[in-house]
Design a protein around this motif. Structure first.
Motif, PDB file in Angstrom:
ATOM      1  N   GLU A   1      19.412-116.934   2.381  1.00 28.52           N
ATOM      2  CA  GLU A   1      18.646-115.857   2.809  1.00 28.52           C
ATOM      3  C   GLU A   1      19.391-114.313   2.470  1.00 28.52           C
ATOM      4  O   GLU A   1      18.942-113.456   1.924  1.00 28.52           O
ATOM      5  CB  GLU A   1      18.331-115.547   4.312  1.00 28.52           C
ATOM      6  CG  GLU A   1      17.306-114.694   4.698  1.00 28.52           C
ATOM      7  CD  GLU A   1      16.862-114.819   6.046  1.00 28.52           C
ATOM      8  OE1 GLU A   1      16.778-113.861   6.599  1.00 28.52           O
ATOM      9  OE2 GLU A   1      16.717-115.871   6.382  1.00 28.52           O
ATOM     10  N   ARG A   2      20.687-114.559   2.826  1.00 32.14           N
ATOM     11  CA  ARG A   2      21.603-113.180   2.510  1.00 32.14           C
ATOM     12  C   ARG A   2      21.697-112.776   1.112  1.00 32.14           C
ATOM     13  O   ARG A   2      21.545-111.608   0.785  1.00 32.14           O
ATOM     14  CB  ARG A   2      22.870-113.291   3.132  1.00 32.14           C
ATOM     15  CG  ARG A   2      22.770-113.178   4.984  1.00 32.14           C
ATOM     16  CD  ARG A   2      24.117-113.433   5.570  1.00 32.14           C
ATOM     17  NE  ARG A   2      25.267-112.839   4.965  1.00 32.14           N
ATOM     18  CZ  ARG A   2      26.361-113.432   5.211  1.00 32.14           C
ATOM     19  NH1 ARG A   2      26.580-114.351   5.935  1.00 32.14           N
ATOM     20  NH2 ARG A   2      27.428-112.788   4.763  1.00 32.14           N
TER      21      ARG A   2
ATOM     22  N   LEU B   1      18.340-111.650  -0.387  1.00 35.37           N
ATOM     23  CA  LEU B   1      18.107-110.278   0.077  1.00 35.37           C
ATOM     24  C   LEU B   1      18.712-109.328  -0.600  1.00 35.37           C
ATOM     25  O   LEU B   1      18.349-108.409  -1.488  1.00 35.37           O
ATOM     26  CB  LEU B   1      18.446-110.012   1.378  1.00 35.37           C
ATOM     27  CG  LEU B   1      18.624-108.568   1.808  1.00 35.37           C
ATOM     28  CD1 LEU B   1      17.087-107.904   1.839  1.00 35.37           C
ATOM     29  CD2 LEU B   1      18.928-108.355   3.344  1.00 35.37           C
TER      30      LEU B   1
ATOM     31  N   SER C   1       8.916-115.282   2.560  1.00 35.16           N
ATOM     32  CA  SER C   1       9.261-114.585   3.860  1.00 35.16           C
ATOM     33  C   SER C   1      10.104-113.721   3.530  1.00 35.16           C
ATOM     34  O   SER C   1      10.184-112.608   4.114  1.00 35.16           O
ATOM     35  CB  SER C   1       9.541-115.557   4.821  1.00 35.16           C
ATOM     36  OG  SER C   1      11.027-116.076   4.599  1.00 35.16           O
ATOM     37  N   VAL C   2      11.330-113.697   2.914  1.00 32.65           N
ATOM     38  CA  VAL C   2      12.455-112.730   2.786  1.00 32.65           C
ATOM     39  C   VAL C   2      11.672-111.500   1.858  1.00 32.65           C
ATOM     40  O   VAL C   2      11.929-110.346   2.004  1.00 32.65           O
ATOM     41  CB  VAL C   2      13.413-113.434   1.669  1.00 32.65           C
ATOM     42  CG1 VAL C   2      14.363-112.027   1.490  1.00 32.65           C
ATOM     43  CG2 VAL C   2      14.261-114.268   2.807  1.00 32.65           C
ATOM     44  N   GLN C   3      10.773-111.942   0.932  1.00 36.64           N
ATOM     45  CA  GLN C   3      10.066-110.680   0.210  1.00 36.64           C
ATOM     46  C   GLN C   3       9.198-109.875   0.961  1.00 36.64           C
ATOM     47  O   GLN C   3       9.150-108.728   1.042  1.00 36.64           O
ATOM     48  CB  GLN C   3       9.300-111.374  -1.161  1.00 36.64           C
ATOM     49  CG  GLN C   3      10.147-111.759  -1.965  1.00 36.64           C
ATOM     50  CD  GLN C   3       9.289-112.067  -3.401  1.00 36.64           C
ATOM     51  OE1 GLN C   3       9.184-111.236  -4.357  1.00 36.64           O
ATOM     52  NE2 GLN C   3       8.685-113.212  -3.341  1.00 36.64           N
TER      53      GLN C   3
ATOM     54  N   GLU D   1       9.498-109.718   4.434  1.00 36.82           N
ATOM     55  CA  GLU D   1      10.241-109.072   5.184  1.00 36.82           C
ATOM     56  C   GLU D   1      10.908-107.702   4.660  1.00 36.82           C
ATOM     57  O   GLU D   1      11.007-106.921   5.509  1.00 36.82           O
ATOM     58  CB  GLU D   1      11.236-109.797   5.848  1.00 36.82           C
ATOM     59  CG  GLU D   1      12.023-109.367   7.230  1.00 36.82           C
ATOM     60  CD  GLU D   1      12.837-110.139   7.919  1.00 36.82           C
ATOM     61  OE1 GLU D   1      13.761-109.837   8.407  1.00 36.82           O
ATOM     62  OE2 GLU D   1      12.637-111.576   7.568  1.00 36.82           O
ATOM     63  N   TYR D   2      11.470-108.054   3.712  1.00 36.91           N
ATOM     64  CA  TYR D   2      12.530-106.926   3.099  1.00 36.91           C
ATOM     65  C   TYR D   2      11.685-106.079   1.816  1.00 36.91           C
ATOM     66  O   TYR D   2      12.109-104.925   1.476  1.00 36.91           O
ATOM     67  CB  TYR D   2      13.789-107.396   2.605  1.00 36.91           C
ATOM     68  CG  TYR D   2      14.441-107.872   3.506  1.00 36.91           C
ATOM     69  CD1 TYR D   2      15.051-107.379   4.764  1.00 36.91           C
ATOM     70  CD2 TYR D   2      14.721-109.559   3.923  1.00 36.91           C
ATOM     71  CE1 TYR D   2      15.619-107.684   5.643  1.00 36.91           C
ATOM     72  CE2 TYR D   2      15.359-110.075   4.788  1.00 36.91           C
ATOM     73  CZ  TYR D   2      15.895-109.384   5.649  1.00 36.91           C
ATOM     74  OH  TYR D   2      16.452-109.822   6.935  1.00 36.91           O
TER      75      TYR D   2
END
Length: 111
Positions: free
Chosen positions: A23-24, A27, A95-97, A99-100
């Motif tokens: 995830e990190r 990001l 989900s990462v896209q 969210e960020y």
């Protein structure tokens, strides 16, 4: 933390460390620190930066390769793939896209 049940001494561990690294790192890729076509730093440097073992880092890199975010070539390094090649419907990538990077362009890419 201990749980009650058939094995009272069984320890519940937090989500695997490699998942946090995935995830990190994803990001950082989305933020443009590692744009498509660029090589990631060597494994030893990334492992030190994320404060994880090289085994955990390799597991994270392999997971991102399976999601088509990275291309791993033994002896040549790890390269960020163009976003058009990513598995954008993978739950973690999505989900990462969302969210960020929630933007109209993201909706168009998914459509």
């Amino acid at each position: 933390m201990y749980v009650e049940g058939w094995n009272v001494h069984r320890v519940i561990r937090p989500a695997r460390l490699a998942n946090a690294v995935v995830e990190r790192l994803l990001l950082r890729i989305l933020e443009g620190e590692f744009p498509p076509g660029t090589d990631l730093p060597p494994e030893a440097a990334l492992a030190a930066e994320f404060a994880v073992s090289r085994t955990s880092l390799r597991e994270a890199l392999k997971a991102l390769e399976e999601k088509r975010v990275l291309r791993i070539r033994h002896g040549r390094g790890t390269t960020v793939r163009p976003k058009a090649e990513w598995n954008l419907l993978d739950p973690l990538v999505l989900s990462v896209q969302l969210e960020y990077e929630s933007s109209p362009e993201l909706v168009e890419e998914l459509g």
